[in-house]
Design a protein around this motif. Structure first.
Motif, short mmCIF file in Angstrom:
data_model
loop_
_atom_site.label_atom_id
_atom_site.label_comp_id
_atom_site.label_asym_id
_atom_site.label_seq_id
_atom_site.Cartn_x
_atom_site.Cartn_y
_atom_site.Cartn_z
N SER A 163 30.87 -0.73 6.28
CA SER A 163 30.29 -2.04 6.62
C SER A 163 29.41 -2.54 5.49
N ASN A 164 28.72 -1.62 4.78
CA ASN A 164 27.86 -2.03 3.67
C ASN A 164 28.69 -2.59 2.52
N ILE A 203 30.33 -14.12 -12.73
CA ILE A 203 30.13 -14.00 -11.28
C ILE A 203 29.20 -12.84 -10.99
N SER A 204 28.62 -12.85 -9.79
CA SER A 204 27.83 -11.73 -9.30
C SER A 204 28.29 -11.42 -7.89
N THR A 205 27.95 -10.22 -7.43
CA THR A 205 28.15 -9.91 -6.02
C THR A 205 26.83 -10.09 -5.29
N GLU A 206 26.90 -10.51 -4.06
CA GLU A 206 25.69 -10.60 -3.24
C GLU A 206 26.06 -10.31 -1.80
N ALA A 207 25.06 -10.00 -0.99
CA ALA A 207 25.30 -9.70 0.42
C ALA A 207 25.66 -10.98 1.16
N PHE A 208 26.73 -10.92 1.94
CA PHE A 208 27.08 -12.06 2.78
C PHE A 208 26.02 -12.28 3.85
N ASP A 209 25.58 -11.20 4.47
CA ASP A 209 24.49 -11.24 5.45
C ASP A 209 23.39 -10.31 4.95
N PRO A 210 22.34 -10.85 4.32
CA PRO A 210 21.29 -10.00 3.76
C PRO A 210 20.63 -9.08 4.78
N SER A 211 20.62 -9.47 6.04
CA SER A 211 19.96 -8.64 7.05
C SER A 211 20.73 -7.35 7.32
N ASN A 244 36.71 -15.23 -1.19
CA ASN A 244 35.96 -14.25 -0.39
C ASN A 244 36.47 -14.22 1.04
N VAL A 245 36.68 -13.03 1.57
CA VAL A 245 37.10 -12.91 2.96
C VAL A 245 36.13 -13.62 3.89
N HIS A 246 34.84 -13.46 3.63
CA HIS A 246 33.83 -14.00 4.53
C HIS A 246 33.72 -15.52 4.48
N GLU A 247 34.37 -16.14 3.48
CA GLU A 247 34.29 -17.59 3.36
C GLU A 247 35.62 -18.28 3.66
N GLU A 248 36.62 -17.49 4.03
CA GLU A 248 37.91 -18.09 4.34
C GLU A 248 37.82 -18.88 5.64
N ALA A 249 38.55 -20.00 5.67
CA ALA A 249 38.54 -20.84 6.88
C ALA A 249 39.28 -20.14 8.01
#
Length: 238
Positions: free
Chosen positions: A45-46, A59-67, A233-238
């Motif tokens: 999950s991380n 480009i950089s990588t960043e957390a999709f959900d920082p929490s 990004n998977v997390h930004e796909e519609a």
């Protein structure tokens, strides 16, 4: 056996559930543009809580959900950076090692000799790196463990000329497993495409749906240095 056979990236990815992180460098068949691609996959999950973010110099990588971010040490980094006419692509913070070393007059190889594989035993994930030059030629490297104990580092370097239609593909793992087996051998010879959108779609659709996270692709005009790129990004796909 034809050792000069040029393989299909699509076939390689579709037949492998977990190549891990991968770098592809090469030149289009019409030899007018150089191609760079980088993808990340993840099982935890991380690892999966990431996106690629476009920066001024790459480009950089960043957390999709920082929490939900647990340990950022091996998953948050700057995988792609420009240095003059060179493009540095790696799977970790060794991007900055190469960038800073070359700014100070060191070579790509000398900078990477100061680093080793990731400290994530028993996988000992290799550090894979590439640098693409203005004329389309490029170099690749892999830093990996010499044994299952992670007792020492093997550093391998490869240099490639700009050949129309030819690219090379290096990835962190042979396939999925426990522990995950490290990539072995030379970077794989693969075919490039003239159309960036076609190449991007092929890569993204060939990556395993359960494990893919993000993809970066850049096509750069060899003559004038202009480029177009795509980030998915998977997390930004519609």
């Amino acid at each position: 056996m034809n050792v000069y056979e040029i393989g299909s990236v699509e076939e390689k990815l579709r037949s492998n559930t977990y190549p891990g992180r991968g770098i592809i460098l090469g030149v289009t068949p019409d030899k007018t543009r150089k191609v760079a691609a980088y993808f990340i996959m993840g099982r935890s999950s991380n690892s999966r809580n990431r996106i690629f973010k476009t920066e001024e110099d790459g480009i950089s990588t960043e957390a999709f959900d920082p929490s939900l971010l647990e340990d950022p040490s091996l998953i948050i980094y700057h995988p792609v950076r420009e240095l003059g006419d060179d493009l540095i692509v790696t799977n970790g913070d060794q991007t900055d090692t190469v960038y800073n070393g070359m700014k100070n007059g060191e070579s790509f190889e000398a900078a990477l000799r100061t680093r080793e594989f990731e400290p994530d035993g028993p996988n000992w994930t290799p550090r894979i790196s590439g640098i693409q030059h203005a004329d389309g030629s490029y170099a690749m490297s892999i830093l990996k463990s010499v044994d299952i104990e992670g007792s020492a580092c093997v550093r391998e370097f490869f240099e490639f000329p700009a050949i129309a239609g030819l690219g090379h593909f290096i990835h962190t793992y042979v396939t999925d497993g426990e522990p995950i087996p490290t990539f072995v051998g030379e970077p794989e010879r693969v075919a490039m495409l003239d159309d960036m959108d076609e190449f991007t779609d092929m890569l993204w659709n060939s990556l395993n749906d359960a494990n893919k996270i993000s993809l970066f692709v850049r096509y750069t005009d060899i003559e004038d240095g202009s480029y177009e790129q795509a980030v998915i990004n998977v997390h930004e796909e519609a």
